[in-house]
Design an enzyme around this catalytic site. Structure first.
Site, PDB file in Angstrom:
ATOM      1  N   ASP A   1       0.636  -1.323   0.022  1.00 17.57           N
ATOM      2  CA  ASP A   1       0.208  -0.048   0.134  1.00 17.57           C
ATOM      3  C   ASP A   1       0.754   1.210   0.168  1.00 17.57           C
ATOM      4  O   ASP A   1       0.468   2.358   0.395  1.00 17.57           O
ATOM      5  CB  ASP A   1      -0.968   0.079   1.259  1.00 17.57           C
ATOM      6  CG  ASP A   1      -0.179  -0.002   2.571  1.00 17.57           C
ATOM      7  OD1 ASP A   1       0.835  -0.846   2.376  1.00 17.57           O
ATOM      8  OD2 ASP A   1      -0.343   0.665   3.644  1.00 17.57           O
TER       9      ASP A   1
ATOM     10  N   LYS B   1      -6.162  -0.511   6.884  1.00 14.41           N
ATOM     11  CA  LYS B   1      -5.048  -0.082   7.710  1.00 14.41           C
ATOM     12  C   LYS B   1      -4.905   1.523   7.914  1.00 14.41           C
ATOM     13  O   LYS B   1      -5.088   2.209   6.889  1.00 14.41           O
ATOM     14  CB  LYS B   1      -3.723  -0.491   7.110  1.00 14.41           C
ATOM     15  CG  LYS B   1      -2.524   0.198   7.425  1.00 14.41           C
ATOM     16  CD  LYS B   1      -1.375  -0.131   6.552  1.00 14.41           C
ATOM     17  CE  LYS B   1      -0.406   1.045   6.434  1.00 14.41           C
ATOM     18  NZ  LYS B   1       0.847   0.644   5.902  1.00 14.41           N
TER      19      LYS B   1
ATOM     20  N   GLU C   1      -2.102   0.449  13.488  1.00 14.29           N
ATOM     21  CA  GLU C   1      -0.860   0.460  13.572  1.00 14.29           C
ATOM     22  C   GLU C   1      -0.047   1.683  13.935  1.00 14.29           C
ATOM     23  O   GLU C   1       0.026   2.773  13.433  1.00 14.29           O
ATOM     24  CB  GLU C   1      -0.440   0.399  11.903  1.00 14.29           C
ATOM     25  CG  GLU C   1       0.893   0.361  11.883  1.00 14.29           C
ATOM     26  CD  GLU C   1       1.421   0.086  10.154  1.00 14.29           C
ATOM     27  OE1 GLU C   1       0.550   0.103   9.218  1.00 14.29           O
ATOM     28  OE2 GLU C   1       2.595   0.216  10.131  1.00 14.29           O
TER      29      GLU C   1
ATOM     30  N   GLU D   1       3.296   2.806  14.555  1.00 12.04           N
ATOM     31  CA  GLU D   1       4.467   2.377  14.298  1.00 12.04           C
ATOM     32  C   GLU D   1       5.289   2.941  15.153  1.00 12.04           C
ATOM     33  O   GLU D   1       5.360   4.250  15.189  1.00 12.04           O
ATOM     34  CB  GLU D   1       5.068   2.475  12.822  1.00 12.04           C
ATOM     35  CG  GLU D   1       6.566   2.088  12.725  1.00 12.04           C
ATOM     36  CD  GLU D   1       6.834   2.082  10.905  1.00 12.04           C
ATOM     37  OE1 GLU D   1       5.794   2.163  10.175  1.00 12.04           O
ATOM     38  OE2 GLU D   1       8.043   1.891  10.877  1.00 12.04           O
TER      39      GLU D   1
ATOM     40  N   LYS E   1      -0.938  -3.824  14.239  1.00 11.17           N
ATOM     41  CA  LYS E   1       0.370  -4.110  13.552  1.00 11.17           C
ATOM     42  C   LYS E   1       1.371  -3.380  14.057  1.00 11.17           C
ATOM     43  O   LYS E   1       1.702  -2.067  13.902  1.00 11.17           O
ATOM     44  CB  LYS E   1      -0.079  -3.438  12.090  1.00 11.17           C
ATOM     45  CG  LYS E   1       1.112  -3.430  11.042  1.00 11.17           C
ATOM     46  CD  LYS E   1       0.941  -3.491   9.749  1.00 11.17           C
ATOM     47  CE  LYS E   1       2.117  -3.368   8.812  1.00 11.17           C
ATOM     48  NZ  LYS E   1       1.722  -3.575   7.385  1.00 11.17           N
TER      49      LYS E   1
ATOM     50  N   SER F   1       2.916  -8.748   8.553  1.00 12.58           N
ATOM     51  CA  SER F   1       2.223  -7.791   7.431  1.00 12.58           C
ATOM     52  C   SER F   1       3.278  -6.749   6.858  1.00 12.58           C
ATOM     53  O   SER F   1       3.331  -5.609   7.187  1.00 12.58           O
ATOM     54  CB  SER F   1       0.989  -6.929   8.089  1.00 12.58           C
ATOM     55  OG  SER F   1       0.570  -5.998   7.305  1.00 12.58           O
TER      56      SER F   1
ATOM     57  N   TYR G   1       5.951   6.365   4.307  1.00 11.11           N
ATOM     58  CA  TYR G   1       5.181   5.437   3.721  1.00 11.11           C
ATOM     59  C   TYR G   1       4.147   5.868   2.657  1.00 11.11           C
ATOM     60  O   TYR G   1       3.942   6.832   2.809  1.00 11.11           O
ATOM     61  CB  TYR G   1       4.360   4.556   4.696  1.00 11.11           C
ATOM     62  CG  TYR G   1       4.251   2.957   4.228  1.00 11.11           C
ATOM     63  CD1 TYR G   1       3.205   2.491   3.775  1.00 11.11           C
ATOM     64  CD2 TYR G   1       5.429   2.238   4.240  1.00 11.11           C
ATOM     65  CE1 TYR G   1       2.931   1.281   3.163  1.00 11.11           C
ATOM     66  CE2 TYR G   1       5.466   0.919   3.880  1.00 11.11           C
ATOM     67  CZ  TYR G   1       4.220   0.519   3.303  1.00 11.11           C
ATOM     68  OH  TYR G   1       4.013  -0.742   2.708  1.00 11.11           O
TER      69      TYR G   1
END
Ligand code: 13P
Length: 382
Positions: A58, A169, A209, A211, A251, A320, A382
């Site tokens: 993605d 997500k 998620e 991170e 995640k 993932s 990302y």
């Protein structure tokens, strides 16, 4: 019950009963209150079958583009489509991949033969998913960020469901070297919880998620403290927002040292810290823990996952990965369709190896240089 809510008199004073004082609470979401409850549970359950994980593909157009340009391929829509077609048409990909996270552009694309990507994925038994956050913005007066995308999320989620997506997500980040500040952690946790509540309502299983970025010189103990704080906040807000834990996936980043920390830890140490953190923060009802690779090498991400599955835990602990599944695949293809079969074979092997790691049964064989090199990039977006 009436007596409980009446005003009581005590030593001549008017006393208000607890029931009268209590603020009005939202009632806890029951299965009946969640429109897509059965479907959400089925999606989450099928995506977390033993030996299965998620293919994250993605990347935004800019990030996908810089990866393509890194192997000499022009960043145009057709090349992004060609590359993504190669990934999702890998033979037998569904044996170890239960879901693929797509970027918005990709959700609406088709294979060269006209089959929609959604149909191609469903034919492999892979759930189509979609990244729904709208990316990071700088947080004023800090070097941290906040994540945007809540405003029109209910409408977008309904449209993505209509198009065939069944999970999604939202990636927020927390950075250790410059904090994290309470503001950044609260934004991250609250945003994730609001997102999860909104998309469950639309029939999409949320991947939550937060991170914890690898950037920095901090050691594993500091990562452990920050991760514990972030997950405590996240679950507080998830509960406040009545998110159904059985119908969501997490995640997390693995708990390890910062990328520039001189002390490196073994796979067993990373697994031990990560599981201790998760055990103290994550309810067993949570459907799956699907790790991101975050800049680890392809090999390390598999070894670390394998180490985590050496002892029993209450969840489906899996992967993932984006970089850790795609790195060598992309370099092998590099825009040349004569290399397509070779690239797909690598993806199928990487999916299988991570599937074995999900079962705690991975044994490393011959590994190419590309698979043992770090995929870490400073300030990765990302
Ligand atoms: P990486 O595995 O490359 O860290 O991807 C992270 C991610 O958020 C993908 O959804």
């Amino acid at each position: 019950m009436a007596a409980l809510t009446q005003s009581l008199t005590f030593t001549g004073q008017r006393v208000v009963s607890r029931a009268q004082q209590a603020p009005k609470r939202a009632s806890v979401t029951t299965k009946a209150a969640l429109k897509h409850a059965d479907e959400l549970l089925e999606t989450a359950t099928k995506m977390t079958q033993p030996g299965k994980g998620i293919l994250a593909m993605d990347e935004s157009n800019a990030t996908c583009g810089s990866r393509l340009e890194g192997v000499g391929v022009e960043n145009i829509e057709e090349n992004r489509r060609r590359y993504r077609e190669l990934l999702i048409t890998t033979p037998n990909l569904g044996e170890h991949i239960g879901g693929a996270i797509l970027f918005e552009e990709t959700l609406y694309q088709s294979c060269a033969d006209g089959t929609s990507f959604v149909d191609a994925l469903n034919a492999q038994g892979i759930y189509p998913g979609i990244k729904v956050d709208k990316g990071l913005r700088p947080l004023a007066n800090t070097n941290e960020s906040w994540c945007q995308g809540l405003d029109d999320l209910a409408d977008r989620a309904a449209a993505y469901y209509e198009q065939g997506a069944r999970f999604c997500k939202w990636r927020s980040v927390v950075s250790i070297p410059d904090g994290p500040t309470r503001t950044a952690v609260t934004d991250c946790a609250y945003g994730l919880a609001r997102y999860a509540a909104i998309v469950q309502n639309a029939g999409l299983v949320p991947i939550v998620e937060p991170e914890i970025l690898l950037d920095g010189e901090h050691g594993i103990d500091e990562t452990f403290e920050v991760a514990s704080w972030v997950w405590a906040e996240t679950f507080k807000y998830l509960a406040d927002n009545n998110v159904s834990f059985e119908r969501m996936l997490l995640k997390p980043s693995m708990v390890g040292p910062g990328a520039d920390c001189p002390t490196r830890n073994t796979a067993e140490e990373v697994a031990d810290y990560t599981l201790r953190m998760l055990n103290s923060r994550v309810p067993p009802a949570t459907a799956g823990i699907m790790f991101l690779s975050g800049g680890l090498s392809e090999l390390d991400s598999t070894l670390y996952l394998n180490a985590m599955n050496q002892s029993p835990n209450p969840w489906h602990v899996s992967f993932s990965y984006a970089r850790a599944l795609q790195n060598t695949v992309l370099k092998t293809w590099a825009g040349d369709d004569a290399k397509k079969d070779e690239a797909q074979a690598i993806l199928a092997r990487r999916a299988k190896e991570n599937g074995q790691a999900q079962l705690g049964k991975f044994v490393a064989g011959d590994v190419s240089d590309s698979e043992s090199e770090s995929t870490y990039q400073k300030n990765y977006v990302y």
